[in-house]
Design a protein around this motif. Sequence first.
Motif, PDB file in Angstrom:
ATOM      1  N   ALA A  56       0.744  -1.121  -0.078  1.00 36.58           N
ATOM      2  CA  ALA A  56      -0.181   0.012  -0.084  1.00 36.58           C
ATOM      3  C   ALA A  56       0.843   1.158   0.035  1.00 36.58           C
ATOM      4  CB  ALA A  56      -0.998  -0.040   1.188  1.00 36.58           C
ATOM      5  N   GLY A  57       0.746   2.184  -0.948  1.00 36.92           N
ATOM      6  CA  GLY A  57       1.190   3.504  -1.108  1.00 36.92           C
ATOM      7  C   GLY A  57       2.476   3.351  -2.015  1.00 36.92           C
ATOM      8  N   SER A  58       2.691   2.216  -2.648  1.00 36.02           N
ATOM      9  CA  SER A  58       3.749   2.069  -3.438  1.00 36.02           C
ATOM     10  C   SER A  58       3.461   2.566  -4.755  1.00 36.02           C
ATOM     11  CB  SER A  58       4.273   0.716  -3.398  1.00 36.02           C
ATOM     12  OG  SER A  58       3.150  -0.012  -4.218  1.00 36.02           O
ATOM     13  N   GLY A  59       2.165   2.591  -5.118  1.00 40.75           N
ATOM     14  CA  GLY A  59       1.576   2.999  -6.463  1.00 40.75           C
ATOM     15  C   GLY A  59       1.996   1.920  -7.453  1.00 40.75           C
ATOM     16  N   GLY A  60       2.291   0.823  -7.134  1.00 43.09           N
ATOM     17  CA  GLY A  60       2.656  -0.360  -8.084  1.00 43.09           C
ATOM     18  C   GLY A  60       4.091  -0.446  -8.343  1.00 43.09           C
ATOM     19  N   ALA A  61       4.900   0.655  -7.893  1.00 43.68           N
ATOM     20  CA  ALA A  61       6.390   0.788  -8.262  1.00 43.68           C
ATOM     21  C   ALA A  61       7.180  -0.612  -7.784  1.00 43.68           C
ATOM     22  CB  ALA A  61       6.879   2.182  -7.803  1.00 43.68           C
ATOM     23  N   ALA A  63      10.391  -2.413  -6.679  1.00 44.41           N
ATOM     24  CA  ALA A  63      11.583  -2.207  -5.869  1.00 44.41           C
ATOM     25  C   ALA A  63      12.756  -1.671  -6.569  1.00 44.41           C
ATOM     26  CB  ALA A  63      12.243  -3.275  -4.847  1.00 44.41           C
ATOM     27  N   LEU A  64      13.087  -1.961  -7.616  1.00 49.57           N
ATOM     28  CA  LEU A  64      13.992  -1.490  -8.678  1.00 49.57           C
ATOM     29  C   LEU A  64      13.653  -0.932  -9.888  1.00 49.57           C
ATOM     30  CD1 LEU A  64      16.851  -4.440  -8.143  1.00 49.57           C
ATOM     31  CD2 LEU A  64      16.689  -2.277  -7.176  1.00 49.57           C
ATOM     32  N   SER A  65      12.608  -0.182  -9.874  1.00 45.04           N
ATOM     33  CA  SER A  65      11.875   0.397 -11.133  1.00 45.04           C
ATOM     34  C   SER A  65      12.258   1.706 -11.787  1.00 45.04           C
ATOM     35  CB  SER A  65      10.438  -0.069 -11.109  1.00 45.04           C
ATOM     36  OG  SER A  65       9.890   1.034  -9.976  1.00 45.04           O
ATOM     37  N   LEU A 105      17.243   1.853  -5.145  1.00 40.75           N
ATOM     38  CA  LEU A 105      16.338   0.706  -4.408  1.00 40.75           C
ATOM     39  C   LEU A 105      15.106   1.467  -3.724  1.00 40.75           C
ATOM     40  CD1 LEU A 105      15.915  -2.244  -3.452  1.00 40.75           C
ATOM     41  CD2 LEU A 105      17.282  -1.511  -1.664  1.00 40.75           C
ATOM     42  N   SER A 106      14.004   1.183  -3.847  1.00 43.49           N
ATOM     43  CA  SER A 106      12.784   1.832  -3.169  1.00 43.49           C
ATOM     44  C   SER A 106      12.966   1.944  -1.723  1.00 43.49           C
ATOM     45  CB  SER A 106      11.541   1.038  -3.634  1.00 43.49           C
ATOM     46  OG  SER A 106      10.577   1.417  -2.640  1.00 43.49           O
ATOM     47  N   SER A 107      12.635   2.978  -1.066  1.00 42.40           N
ATOM     48  CA  SER A 107      12.518   2.948   0.643  1.00 42.40           C
ATOM     49  C   SER A 107      11.551   1.899   0.963  1.00 42.40           C
ATOM     50  CB  SER A 107      12.537   4.332   0.905  1.00 42.40           C
ATOM     51  OG  SER A 107      11.064   4.863   0.644  1.00 42.40           O
ATOM     52  N   LEU A 108      10.778   1.324   0.259  1.00 45.80           N
ATOM     53  CA  LEU A 108       9.888   0.588   0.682  1.00 45.80           C
ATOM     54  C   LEU A 108      10.454  -0.949   1.018  1.00 45.80           C
ATOM     55  CD1 LEU A 108       6.481   1.909  -0.849  1.00 45.80           C
ATOM     56  CD2 LEU A 108       7.333   2.248   1.268  1.00 45.80           C
ATOM     57  N   GLY A 152      13.081   7.413  -2.035  1.00 41.21           N
ATOM     58  CA  GLY A 152      11.498   7.246  -1.788  1.00 41.21           C
ATOM     59  C   GLY A 152      10.859   7.517  -2.789  1.00 41.21           C
ATOM     60  N   LEU A 153       9.484   7.277  -2.867  1.00 38.30           N
ATOM     61  CA  LEU A 153       8.491   7.758  -3.887  1.00 38.30           C
ATOM     62  C   LEU A 153       8.546   9.291  -4.104  1.00 38.30           C
ATOM     63  CD1 LEU A 153       5.677   5.372  -3.043  1.00 38.30           C
ATOM     64  CD2 LEU A 153       7.178   5.180  -4.975  1.00 38.30           C
ATOM     65  N   GLN A 154       8.648  10.018  -2.853  1.00 38.75           N
ATOM     66  CA  GLN A 154       8.533  11.616  -2.818  1.00 38.75           C
ATOM     67  C   GLN A 154       9.820  12.040  -3.694  1.00 38.75           C
ATOM     68  OE1 GLN A 154       6.001  13.382  -1.913  1.00 38.75           O
ATOM     69  NE2 GLN A 154       5.063  11.626  -1.083  1.00 38.75           N
TER      70      GLN A 154
END
Length: 174
Positions: A56-61, A63-65, A105-108, A152-154
């Motif tokens: 939730a909150g990833s927007g479907g992104a 980890a390595l996109s 790498l995504s912060s999630l 992060g996403l932001q």
Amino acid sequence: MLNILLTLLLFTTGLVSAQTQTNIVYPTRASSGASTLQTGFGYKYMGCYNETNTIAGSGGARALSQSGTNTATNIMDVGTCLNFCGGSKFAGLEYGRECYCSPYLSSLSVQLNDSRCDFQCNGNGTQICGGEGAISLYTKTSAGSIANGRQGLQEGAWWYMAAAVGMAMWAAWL
């Protein structure tokens, strides 16, 4: 004449779709003898990390996109992926046949127990290539720590905003 061409096009498309689907080799659990390549091709193994596209909150992104590339092949192994990623800071393998490359790498994404990366590579059954929703993560040996590549996403949103503004300007021009 047009009807014949449309019929041929639909028939050919159906053949290609059927052929693509039947050629996928689905991953299998690794045997007890399979292991993770620790270093090679200018990369170092960092561990097993979670995929982020379903969080939730990833927007479907993934980890390595962000700003990255990817490929999938039935002959995937660790060397194939690391060579494909070449200059990318991060390389990751998932589902035995997928390879992802990215400068971030995504912060999630967080480190998991290595037992979660339990699929053998489709191209080499003695190697581990991620798992279900789990990435065997590698980083360039000269790239520094994982913390230096976190985004992060932001922080990455500026690229998407610039692309949206550019597309809106282009559409207005048309």
